[in-house]
Design an enzyme around this catalytic site. Structure first.
Site, mmCIF file in Angstrom:
data_model
loop_
_atom_site.group_PDB
_atom_site.id
_atom_site.type_symbol
_atom_site.label_atom_id
_atom_site.label_comp_id
_atom_site.label_asym_id
_atom_site.label_seq_id
_atom_site.Cartn_x
_atom_site.Cartn_y
_atom_site.Cartn_z
ATOM 1 C CB SER A 175 39.154 2.546 -4.698
ATOM 2 O OG SER A 175 37.795 2.816 -4.975
ATOM 3 C CE LYS A 227 16.566 -1.417 -16.473
ATOM 4 N NZ LYS A 227 16.965 -2.424 -15.477
#
Length: 347
Positions: A175, A227
């Protein structure tokens, strides 16, 4: 047994007093250090060739007989004489011996080691040239996107100066760890090192039903449609979850583009599935360039180059040292009490 109990209580009281005093001193130092310049560390450099030579000398001193040692000494004198001539010739021709700088990055989820890495790279760039080489011994299972992005950006400071960068993976570079590895001009991995995991994952526990069951309301107030897409305590909507997945997909696309840019020989469509490959399988997929351990690679270079390990060591303040002493004292008394009162007991 009564004596042991009294001894344990006395020991606990004594250590408690010492620890209390240390904490008071630490508090005073903390208050007095406010506003002062943040303390820094220092760069430590050691010649790895000397470490290899010392290991070789120790082995030879045990395994060689007297005649073999005499022959070895003669060969060593001859070698030193030849090296002296070669050094003089290189000096006359203005061709210094190649330098290899070795860095180590042991990555956690936050890529915390990037703080030291940036200092080490800065130090190396004051001296390194395209004739030299940097070897990064990298171990990381990955972690946060932004911190590993920063770590990868630090490595591009090396390659942007046309200084060869070799990344060696002995255990795992997955990763975010593989994102860093991709910056290298050459990637080496041990036969069973874990490579790849080109994917993005996010796990978010949700306690909304538990709170609802107990008649507890949790309110989130935001300005901006996206948000907050998903939350741990509020009710997650399908729209919010869809947006969250979209953001993950976008991050994955950026990751794949990054790998394609730095390792064009990789078939990203085939390997960017989040899967991992062991060393030999990673080589078949062009995720690495050779199956080799970092020790094997560095040992092979000891005759042709001066190999330097470069580390950034943070200086501990007196406050930190006293804090550590307090923790050690506390741990010590606990261990002693356990040892005293668990005698002849087995778990």
């Amino acid at each position: 047994m009564e004596f042991l109990s009294q001894y344990g209580l006395f020991l606990a009281k004594a250590v408690t007093i010492v620890v209390a005093i240390l904490f008071v001193v630490v508090g005073i130092l903390a208050a007095s250090s406010k506003g002062k310049k943040e303390h820094r560390g220092q760069i430590e450099v050691s010649l790895l060739n000397d470490h290899y030579d010392d290991a070789e000398d120790i082995i030879k001193s045990f395994v060689l007989d007297d005649d073999e040692r005499k022959q070895e000494q003669k060969a060593l004198k001859k070698k030193l004489k030849e090296e002296k001539k070669a050094k003089k010739k290189a000096s006359d021709e203005d061709e210094p011996k190649k330098r290899i700088y070795v860095l180590k990055f042991d990555g956690d989820v936050k890529a915390s080691a990037v703080a030291s890495l940036r200092e080490e790279i800065t130090a190396i760039l004051t001296m390194a040239t395209p004739a030299d080489e940097v070897v990064l011994c990298l171990e990381s299972p990955g972690g946060m996107v932004h911190t590993y992005g920063l770590a990868a950006s630090q490595l591009t400071r090396i390659t942007s100066k046309d200084i060869p960068l070799t990344v060696a993976v002995d255990a795992v570079a997955a990763s975010g760890g593989y994102m860093m590895a991709c910056i290298g001009n050459k990637i080496l991995a041990a036969p069973f090192a874990i490579i790849g995991s080109i994917g993005v994952v996010a796990e978010v526990p949700n306690f909304h039903r538990l709170l609802k069951k107990n008649d507890i309301d949790f309110e989130t107030f935001t300005a901006g449609e996206h948000k907050r897409t998903v939350t741990m305590f509020g009710e997650n909507t399908d729209k919010g979850k869809a947006k969250f997945v979209q953001e993950l997909e976008d991050t994955h696309e950026l990751f794949k583009s990054f790998v394609s840019e730095h390792r064009p020989q990789v078939n990203v469509a085939a390997v960017a599935t989040g899967e991992i490959w062991y060393g030999k399988r990673a080589l078949e997929n062009n995720l690495i360039d050779d199956v080799q351990t970092s020790d094997e690679y560095l040992m092979s270079k000891r005759k042709e180059a001066n190999i330097y390990t470069v580390t950034f060591e943070e200086k501990k303040t007196l406050q930190e040292k006293l804090g550590m002493a307090a923790r050690l004292a506390t741990d010590g008394v606990v261990n002693q009490l356990i040892e005293r009162f668990s005698h002849n007991r087995h778990f």
